[in-house]
Design a protein around this motif. Structure first.
Motif, PDB file in Angstrom:
ATOM      1  N   GLU A   1       3.912  -6.432  12.421  1.00 43.17           N
ATOM      2  CA  GLU A   1       4.808  -5.465  13.067  1.00 43.17           C
ATOM      3  C   GLU A   1       6.224  -5.526  12.514  1.00 43.17           C
ATOM      4  OE1 GLU A   1       4.528  -5.542  17.435  1.00 43.17           O
ATOM      5  OE2 GLU A   1       2.623  -6.541  17.112  1.00 43.17           O
ATOM      6  N   ASP A   2       6.730  -6.729  12.256  1.00 40.85           N
ATOM      7  CA  ASP A   2       8.130  -6.854  11.828  1.00 40.85           C
ATOM      8  C   ASP A   2       8.338  -6.550  10.347  1.00 40.85           C
ATOM      9  OD1 ASP A   2       6.630  -9.072  11.268  1.00 40.85           O
ATOM     10  OD2 ASP A   2       8.250 -10.524  11.550  1.00 40.85           O
ATOM     11  N   LYS A   3       7.436  -6.999   9.484  1.00 40.26           N
ATOM     12  CA  LYS A   3       7.613  -6.832   8.029  1.00 40.26           C
ATOM     13  C   LYS A   3       6.723  -5.762   7.420  1.00 40.26           C
ATOM     14  CE  LYS A   3       9.101 -11.594   7.337  1.00 40.26           C
ATOM     15  NZ  LYS A   3       8.762 -12.916   6.770  1.00 40.26           N
ATOM     16  N   GLY A   4       5.626  -5.442   8.091  1.00 39.07           N
ATOM     17  CA  GLY A   4       4.683  -4.481   7.526  1.00 39.07           C
ATOM     18  C   GLY A   4       3.897  -5.080   6.363  1.00 39.07           C
ATOM     19  N   ILE A   5       3.354  -4.220   5.513  1.00 37.49           N
ATOM     20  CA  ILE A   5       2.599  -4.681   4.338  1.00 37.49           C
ATOM     21  C   ILE A   5       3.594  -5.159   3.277  1.00 37.49           C
ATOM     22  CG2 ILE A   5       0.936  -4.009   2.553  1.00 37.49           C
ATOM     23  CD1 ILE A   5       0.008  -1.781   4.472  1.00 37.49           C
ATOM     24  N   SER A   6       3.302  -6.290   2.659  1.00 31.59           N
ATOM     25  CA  SER A   6       4.197  -6.822   1.616  1.00 31.59           C
ATOM     26  C   SER A   6       4.240  -5.868   0.419  1.00 31.59           C
ATOM     27  CB  SER A   6       3.734  -8.197   1.168  1.00 31.59           C
ATOM     28  OG  SER A   6       2.479  -8.111   0.516  1.00 31.59           O
ATOM     29  N   LEU A   7       5.336  -5.904  -0.332  1.00 34.05           N
ATOM     30  CA  LEU A   7       5.526  -4.998  -1.480  1.00 34.05           C
ATOM     31  C   LEU A   7       4.437  -5.170  -2.535  1.00 34.05           C
ATOM     32  CD1 LEU A   7       9.402  -5.296  -1.908  1.00 34.05           C
ATOM     33  CD2 LEU A   7       8.149  -3.270  -1.144  1.00 34.05           C
ATOM     34  N   LEU A   8       4.041  -6.400  -2.782  1.00 28.95           N
ATOM     35  CA  LEU A   8       2.996  -6.673  -3.771  1.00 28.95           C
ATOM     36  C   LEU A   8       1.659  -6.066  -3.336  1.00 28.95           C
ATOM     37  CD1 LEU A   8       2.827  -8.200  -6.496  1.00 28.95           C
ATOM     38  CD2 LEU A   8       1.985 -10.178  -5.227  1.00 28.95           C
ATOM     39  N   THR A   9       1.370  -6.151  -2.055  1.00 35.18           N
ATOM     40  CA  THR A   9       0.119  -5.583  -1.533  1.00 35.18           C
ATOM     41  C   THR A   9       0.180  -4.058  -1.520  1.00 35.18           C
ATOM     42  OG1 THR A   9      -0.137  -7.571  -0.159  1.00 35.18           O
ATOM     43  CG2 THR A   9      -1.512  -5.692   0.411  1.00 35.18           C
ATOM     44  N   GLN A  10       1.366  -3.498  -1.264  1.00 30.87           N
ATOM     45  CA  GLN A  10       1.528  -2.040  -1.299  1.00 30.87           C
ATOM     46  C   GLN A  10       1.191  -1.478  -2.684  1.00 30.87           C
ATOM     47  OE1 GLN A  10       5.174  -0.314   0.291  1.00 30.87           O
ATOM     48  NE2 GLN A  10       5.246  -1.858   1.912  1.00 30.87           N
ATOM     49  N   LYS A  11       1.542  -2.241  -3.715  1.00 26.17           N
ATOM     50  CA  LYS A  11       1.247  -1.814  -5.098  1.00 26.17           C
ATOM     51  C   LYS A  11      -0.259  -1.786  -5.372  1.00 26.17           C
ATOM     52  CE  LYS A  11       5.631  -3.388  -7.029  1.00 26.17           C
ATOM     53  NZ  LYS A  11       6.316  -4.408  -7.854  1.00 26.17           N
ATOM     54  N   LYS A  12      -1.003  -2.581  -4.620  1.00 21.06           N
ATOM     55  CA  LYS A  12      -2.463  -2.618  -4.789  1.00 21.06           C
ATOM     56  C   LYS A  12      -3.153  -1.449  -4.062  1.00 21.06           C
ATOM     57  CE  LYS A  12      -2.795  -6.576  -7.050  1.00 21.06           C
ATOM     58  NZ  LYS A  12      -3.404  -6.677  -8.388  1.00 21.06           N
ATOM     59  N   CYS A  13      -2.403  -0.781  -3.179  1.00 20.33           N
ATOM     60  CA  CYS A  13      -2.983   0.312  -2.390  1.00 20.33           C
ATOM     61  C   CYS A  13      -3.050   1.614  -3.195  1.00 20.33           C
ATOM     62  CB  CYS A  13      -2.158   0.547  -1.125  1.00 20.33           C
ATOM     63  SG  CYS A  13      -2.194  -0.841   0.017  1.00 20.33           S
ATOM     64  N   ASP A  14      -4.164   2.342  -3.014  1.00 22.27           N
ATOM     65  CA  ASP A  14      -4.299   3.663  -3.652  1.00 22.27           C
ATOM     66  C   ASP A  14      -3.547   4.726  -2.867  1.00 22.27           C
ATOM     67  OD1 ASP A  14      -6.187   2.861  -5.764  1.00 22.27           O
ATOM     68  OD2 ASP A  14      -7.553   2.467  -4.090  1.00 22.27           O
ATOM     69  N   PHE A  15      -3.493   4.562  -1.540  1.00 24.64           N
ATOM     70  CA  PHE A  15      -2.770   5.484  -0.647  1.00 24.64           C
ATOM     71  C   PHE A  15      -2.016   4.674   0.402  1.00 24.64           C
ATOM     72  CE2 PHE A  15      -6.376   8.030  -2.154  1.00 24.64           C
ATOM     73  CZ  PHE A  15      -5.778   9.244  -2.483  1.00 24.64           C
ATOM     74  N   LEU A  16      -0.827   5.183   0.757  1.00 23.51           N
ATOM     75  CA  LEU A  16      -0.098   4.639   1.910  1.00 23.51           C
ATOM     76  C   LEU A  16      -0.082   5.713   2.986  1.00 23.51           C
ATOM     77  CD1 LEU A  16       2.946   2.760   0.300  1.00 23.51           C
ATOM     78  CD2 LEU A  16       1.003   1.737   1.486  1.00 23.51           C
ATOM     79  N   LEU A  17      -0.767   5.439   4.083  1.00 24.48           N
ATOM     80  CA  LEU A  17      -0.902   6.421   5.162  1.00 24.48           C
ATOM     81  C   LEU A  17       0.028   6.078   6.320  1.00 24.48           C
ATOM     82  CD1 LEU A  17      -4.822   6.630   5.305  1.00 24.48           C
ATOM     83  CD2 LEU A  17      -3.272   7.965   3.864  1.00 24.48           C
TER      84      LEU A  17
END
Length: 335
Positions: A292-308
């Motif tokens: 809740e406080d930090k959300g998905i880490s930046l490195l993990t966001q780069k691994k995502c195909d979509f951010l919803l």
């Protein structure tokens, strides 16, 4: 002439007498003043000694008065800390803990579900434990090398002998097994991946929602995540018995492996450009949920195909992680 000489002689005698009397008077005065000075000095010395003794007594009384409350407060602090420590021991649930090197060793060779292991470097490198601990680490069990004092703190002074562990409420499976299991039962399976969710209540609630919406499994990292503790099992309300969980050493490597096996990686983020209601992909999915406080880490966001993103209409800017997971599963399974 005789009369004049007599007169002079008598006057001279008078003057001599007067001088002698005056000198006697002054000498007496000096003697008395000296005596007075001596007396005053003696009295002042006596008074000084008395005053010093009195002031010394006052000081000692003050210091004793000061010392008493200090000793009292120290005793109060020690008793308070004693009762607080006792309360912490009573409040901490050790039902799922095992300590002592022989007890820990027996738990390891019996292949019980283990959440976490703490041990000293001597235990870890010993011939008896090294191979067992290394294999468990590869299977996703979190193993921490700690000092003897740290282990004593964790067990509240128990006779731990350098080793302690916390049992898990359910066994975990490898990522390969989870991928195989999810694909045999469904054409478009959904797996949840948790990034940095350390609250066991949130993890338990997510597992409950995932099982209710027919998710095929959960992926949790070794570190920065709550394990499958008794609290997680309790909040999950039985869902943990029907939902496979894979605990991985590195979440980003696990996501890369899932991608290779045909899964599309989508992350839930408040900064996502695509609304979840407009996402209509029909493919195996991995839904990444951050804290809740930090959300998905930046490195993990780069691994995502979509951010919803989940569109919010009120003034509240974010949702609880377990609530966000339930809403996303409702939308994605409805598609």
């Amino acid at each position: 002439m005789n009369n004049f000489s007599r007169k002079n002689h008598s006057e001279k005698n008078r003057k001599r007498r007067k001088k002698n009397e005056d000198s006697d008077f002054y000498s007496k005065d000096n003697i008395s003043s000296r005596e007075n000075n001596r007396f005053s000095m003696k009295s002042s010395k006596k008074h000084g000694i008395k005053n010093f003794n009195e002031s010394d007594k006052v000081r000692t009384n003050l210091s004793s008065n000061r010392r008493k409350p200090l000793n009292k407060s120290k005793n109060e602090i020690s008793t308070k800390s004693h009762y607080l420590n006792k309360e912490l021991v009573n409040n901490k649930n050790f039902d799922d803990w095992i300590w002592g090197k022989h007890s820990v060793y027996e738990a390891l060779i019996s292949e019980r579900a283990i959440n976490r292991i703490w041990c000293t470097s001597e235990i870890f490198s010993s011939e008896k434990f090294y191979t067992l601990l290394k294999d468990l680490k590869l299977k996703g069990v979190l193993i921490e090398e700690v000092s003897w004092n740290r282990l004593s703190q964790l067990t509240f002074g128990a006779s731990h002998q350098g080793a302690a562990l916390q049992l898990a409420s359910s066994k975990t499976i490898s990522l390969e097994e989870l991928i195989k299991f999810s694909k045999t039962n469904s054409t478009n399976p959904i797996i949840l991946a948790l990034d940095g969710i350390t609250d066991p209540h949130n993890v338990g609630a997510i597992i409950r929602s995932a099982e209710a919406f027919n998710s095929k499994g959960i992926v949790i990292p070794q570190r920065r995540s709550a394990g499958l503790t008794g609290t997680v099992a309790k909040v999950a309300a039985g869902a943990l018995e029907h939902l496979p969980v894979s605990r991985v050493v590195n979440l980003n490597r696990a996501l890369a492996e899932l991608k290779k096996n045909g899964f599309l990686i989508v992350g839930l983020s408040g900064n996502g450009k695509l609304s979840i209601s407009n996402f209509h992909e029909k493919t195996p999915l991995v839904v990444v949920i951050g804290s809740e406080d930090k959300g998905i880490s930046l490195l993990t966001q780069k691994k995502c195909d979509f951010l919803l993103k989940i569109p919010l209409k009120g003034k509240t800017s974010s949702l609880n992680a377990s609530v966000a997971a339930a809403i996303s599963l409702f939308h994605l399974t409805g598609n």
